[in-house]
Design an enzyme around this catalytic site. Structure first.
Site, short mmCIF file in Angstrom:
data_model
loop_
_atom_site.label_atom_id
_atom_site.label_comp_id
_atom_site.label_asym_id
_atom_site.label_seq_id
_atom_site.Cartn_x
_atom_site.Cartn_y
_atom_site.Cartn_z
N ASP A 101 -16.99 -6.23 -7.00
CA ASP A 101 -16.09 -5.20 -7.55
C ASP A 101 -15.72 -5.47 -9.00
OD1 ASP A 101 -14.03 -7.20 -7.45
OD2 ASP A 101 -13.62 -6.67 -5.37
N ASP A 111 -17.26 -11.72 -3.76
CA ASP A 111 -16.00 -11.34 -4.41
C ASP A 111 -16.23 -10.61 -5.74
OD1 ASP A 111 -13.36 -11.09 -5.09
OD2 ASP A 111 -12.95 -13.24 -5.29
N SER A 123 -2.10 0.32 14.31
CA SER A 123 -2.81 -0.39 15.37
C SER A 123 -2.86 0.50 16.62
CB SER A 123 -2.13 -1.73 15.62
OG SER A 123 -2.95 -2.56 16.39
N ASP A 126 -8.99 -6.56 7.76
CA ASP A 126 -8.40 -6.55 9.11
C ASP A 126 -9.37 -7.23 10.06
OD1 ASP A 126 -7.38 -5.98 11.62
OD2 ASP A 126 -6.93 -3.88 11.16
N ASP A 178 -11.11 -12.37 -7.48
CA ASP A 178 -9.68 -12.55 -7.25
C ASP A 178 -9.35 -12.81 -5.79
OD1 ASP A 178 -10.35 -10.10 -6.27
OD2 ASP A 178 -8.84 -8.95 -7.36
N ILE A 216 -10.35 -10.95 -3.37
CA ILE A 216 -10.27 -9.67 -2.67
C ILE A 216 -11.60 -8.93 -2.85
CG2 ILE A 216 -9.10 -7.44 -2.57
CD1 ILE A 216 -6.72 -9.04 -3.99
N HIS A 240 -4.31 -7.19 9.27
CA HIS A 240 -4.01 -6.19 10.29
C HIS A 240 -2.65 -5.54 10.07
CE1 HIS A 240 -4.47 -4.02 13.93
NE2 HIS A 240 -3.38 -4.54 14.46
#
Ligand SMILES: *[C@@H]1O[C@H](CO)[C@@H](O)[C@H](O)[C@H]1NC(C)=O
Ligand SMILES: *[C@@H]1O[C@H](CO)[C@@H](O)[C@H](O)[C@H]1NC(C)=O
Ligand SMILES: *[C@@H]1O[C@H](CO)[C@@H](O)[C@H](O)[C@H]1NC(C)=O
Ligand SMILES: *[C@@H]1O[C@H](CO)[C@@H](O)[C@H](O)[C@H]1NC(C)=O
Ligand SMILES: *[C@@H]1O[C@H](CO)[C@@H](O)[C@H](O)[C@H]1NC(C)=O
Ligand SMILES: *[C@@H]1O[C@H](CO)[C@@H](O)[C@H](O)[C@H]1NC(C)=O
Ligand SMILES: *[C@@H]1O[C@H](CO)[C@@H](O)[C@H](O)[C@H]1NC(C)=O
Ligand SMILES: *[C@@H]1O[C@H](CO)[C@@H](O)[C@H](O)[C@H]1NC(C)=O
Ligand SMILES: *[C@@H]1O[C@H](CO)[C@@H](O)[C@H](O)[C@H]1NC(C)=O
Length: 539
Positions: free
Chosen positions: A264, A261, A191, A404, A268, A270, A444
């Site tokens: 890819d 989703d 950060s 993030d 899931d 992600i 983050h």
């Protein structure tokens, strides 16, 4: 093939052996008087702290989370606390943690947000790995930016001087303590800590041999404006443009996953590469017979589209890239999409760009342009010429969570492209000194639905240092050490997700994160919770 765990343990038990007898106890007894000779320093104390000690920090500013919080020391170390003046109206408070079992390596930790807070957990994490470690208070105490006002020396400390000073002084204390200079120098931060790492790479290329700069707050001025801009887009809680946290989490996030989703190859929760997600919030607009509790007004859909659009300055140049869809999460959504101007942006405009009487509700693009042009001490940290660092053999690992919500991961891509153009290098040649890992599903710096444990912090190593959590294949810090000292660069970083983020509950899944510009794709066969079922590809 050598077993990776054996490899890691072999790598990390090579501790430095002093040529002359080194007496830890007497070194800690005399370091205070020795270090007092370093210019501009006042030594507060030097104490032997045995492994297992639970330290508390009664002198810390309460906004840092202390007291009430404590840090367990994981190995025997000598704790030295001191201050160093940086001008006649500024100075830093710093600590050096000097482990009994020294590897010959030196490391500086960084800070976060606008603080002002020594990151003790990072000192504990790296000292336990045998680094002589330093950490400083960034030139002021606490999390507020108030002390920047009318004191450009305190601001200079925040921008670059605190880290640089604590490195110069810390290396000297390390040499005095062990009786020999460090062999290699490292940095670990995320950060604001990521920005500090890049600042040293850009402006003080001799400070470190290896840098881990996570989720970097680079392009800083525009980051402050971008964070404030969400309030411009969303308004306050009664504005027709406002979108509530419940809508972001329950409605929009779910809809983003429905749309993106599967890109890819696996649904899931992600999104491996959110750049591929061309999210269309208009599908959520309430129809004529719609259920008004699970849809958006056309005005709200416009807000959502703006949130996911890049920010341009008054000259039409890109100031800051878009927020990534899919980054919505319960811990941060109420802060970043709140009815108020983002707190760090408020402080930045009150105490640096304008003055405390400035009404942040009136912030607009012309103010953002003023902030960009002001750029005190070049805090933008966006210099794309890293040739000095490169030519002395320095290595940088940067990583950024693709979910993030506080610092857009696209900004690190923006910088990477800028480095490529400035230095005239394609990714295959940038790979020789800078590698950027996109950590899917990480929020983050840590947490999130993805395989976010990559050794970036003590919690990113399951709170537990073992040959497995320190394996350079899965730990960004030991990976940069191996790169610097053995010339073995990481191609991927293996991330781990534990069930409920609880190590004892076992591994939920693990995944190898690809370095930019590669992206991760499910192979289409096999178990998607296993890393071997995924491949890094360029398209
Ligand atoms: C020092 O390191 C060695 C080698 O890893 C280990 O065996 C020993 O227990 C360590 N000692 C302390 C006091 O941490
Ligand atoms: C910050 O706190 C330390 C104690 O941790 C204190 O010694 C120092 O004077 C404080 N610095 C400022 C600028 O208030
Ligand atoms: C360092 O600490 C000494 C003793 O408390 C104090 O007199 C001095 O002002 C401090 N210096 C800075 C730069 O904070
Ligand atoms: C000591 O502090 C003064 C200002 O107070 C500064 O000019 C000088 O460069 C500092 N010395 C070192 C070695 O940092
Ligand atoms: C800013 O600092 C100067 C002295 O350095 C002082 O004269 C002035 O009053 C300060 N202004 C404010 C608004 O605090
Ligand atoms: C909220 O925003 C509306 C315009 O969207 C404005 O009329 C109102 O005054 C604002 N309320 C507050 C408390 O700022
Ligand atoms: C409207 O949607 C909410 C939330 O999905 C649901 O609880 C409620 O039953 C729905 N109402 C109607 C009339 O369909
Ligand atoms: C990059 O910096 C180096 C060292 O300062 C300088 O020699 C070189 O000309 C710079 N390259 C570019 C493209 O600006
Ligand atoms: C994980 O956490 C959720 C929510 O807190 C809980 O419902 C679930 O039982 C937990 N799972 C395990 C295996 O502990």
């Amino acid at each position: 093939m050598i077993h990776p765990v054996l490899l890691a343990s072999a790598f990390f038990t090579i501790f430095w052996t002093p040529t002359i007898a080194f007496n830890f106890d007497s070194a800690c007894g005399s370091i205070a008087s020795q270090a007092a000779s370093i210019e501009n320093t006042t030594i507060f104390f030097a104490d032997i702290v045995p492994a297992g000690t639970m330290l508390t920090f009664p002198d810390q500013d309460p906004s840092c989370g202390f007291p009430g919080s404590s840090q367990e020391v994981l190995v025997d170390m000598c704790r030295v606390a001191l201050n160093v003046s940086t001008s006649d109206r500024s100075g830093i408070t710093m600590e050096a943690w000097l482990p009994r079992n020294w590897t010959g390596r030196f490391l500086s930790t960084g800070n976060g947000g606008l603080d002002g807070c020594i990151q003790y957990v990072d000192l504990a994490y790296t000292t336990a790995q045998g680094f002589a470690t330093v950490g400083a208070n960034n030139g002021h105490n606490g999390t507020s930016g108030r002390l920047f006002f009318n004191n450009s020396d305190v601001l200079a400390d925040f921008v670059y001087r605190s880290i640089h000073t604590n490195v110069v002084v810390g290396k000297e204390i390390t040499r005095m303590f062990y009786g020999t200079p460090h062999k290699h120098s490292y940095y670990l931060g995320c950060s604001t800590g990521g920005r500090q790492g890049f600042k040293m790479v850009q402006d003080f290329p001799d400070d470190f041999d290896g840098v881990v700069a996570g989720s970097p707050a680079i392009n800083w001025n525009n980051l402050m404006s971008w964070s404030a801009r969400f309030h411009n887009i969303l308004g306050n809680a009664t504005s027709p443009t406002f979108v509530t946290s419940e809508e972001w989490l329950g409605l929009i996030h779910e809809n983003i996953l429905e749309q993106c989703d599967i890109i890819d190859g696996v649904a899931d929760g992600i999104i491996e590469d959110p750049n591929l997600c061309d999210y269309k919030p208009e599908v959520l607009i309430c129809g004529s017979s719609g259920n008004l509790s699970d849809c958006l007004t056309p005005t709200q859909a416009g807000s959502v589209r703006q949130v996911f659009s890049p920010m341009f300055d008054t000259h039409g140049r890109l100031m800051y890239p878009r927020q990534q869809p899919g980054s919505e999460n319960a811990a941060l959504v109420g802060l970043i999409y709140s009815p108020d101007v983002f707190p760090f942006s408020q402080d930045w405009f009150h105490f640096v760009v304008f003055d405390p009487s400035f009404d942040v509700e009136t912030l607009d693009l012309s103010d953002y342009q003023i902030a960009e042009d002001l750029n005190p001490f070049n805090i933008a940290t966006f210099n794309g010429n890293l040739s000095s660092f490169q030519s002395r053999g320095g290595k940088v690992i940067t990583y950024h969570g693709q979910a993030d919500e506080l610092i857009a991961p696209t900004d690190t891509e923006f910088y990477y492209h800028h480095v490529a153009r400035t230095m005239g290098l394609p990714p295959s040649e940038i790979d020789e000194f800078l590698r950027f890992f996109r950590i899917s599903g990480m929020s983050h710096c840590e947490t999130g639905p993805g395989a976010w444990e990559i050794g970036q912090t003590l919690s990113g190593a399951s709170g537990n240092l073992t040959p497995e959590t320190l394996d350079p294949e899965r730990n960004v810090l030991t990976a940069v050490v191996r790169w610097v000292e053995e010339g073995i660069a990481p191609d991927t970083i293996l991330g781990t997700k534990f069930v409920n983020d609880t190590t004892e509950l076992g591994v939920a899944f693990s995944r190898r994160h690809c370095r930019y510009p590669f992206r991760n794709n499910f192979d289409g066969t096999g178990d998607s919770t296993l890393p071997d079922s995924w491949s890094c590809k360029l398209d």
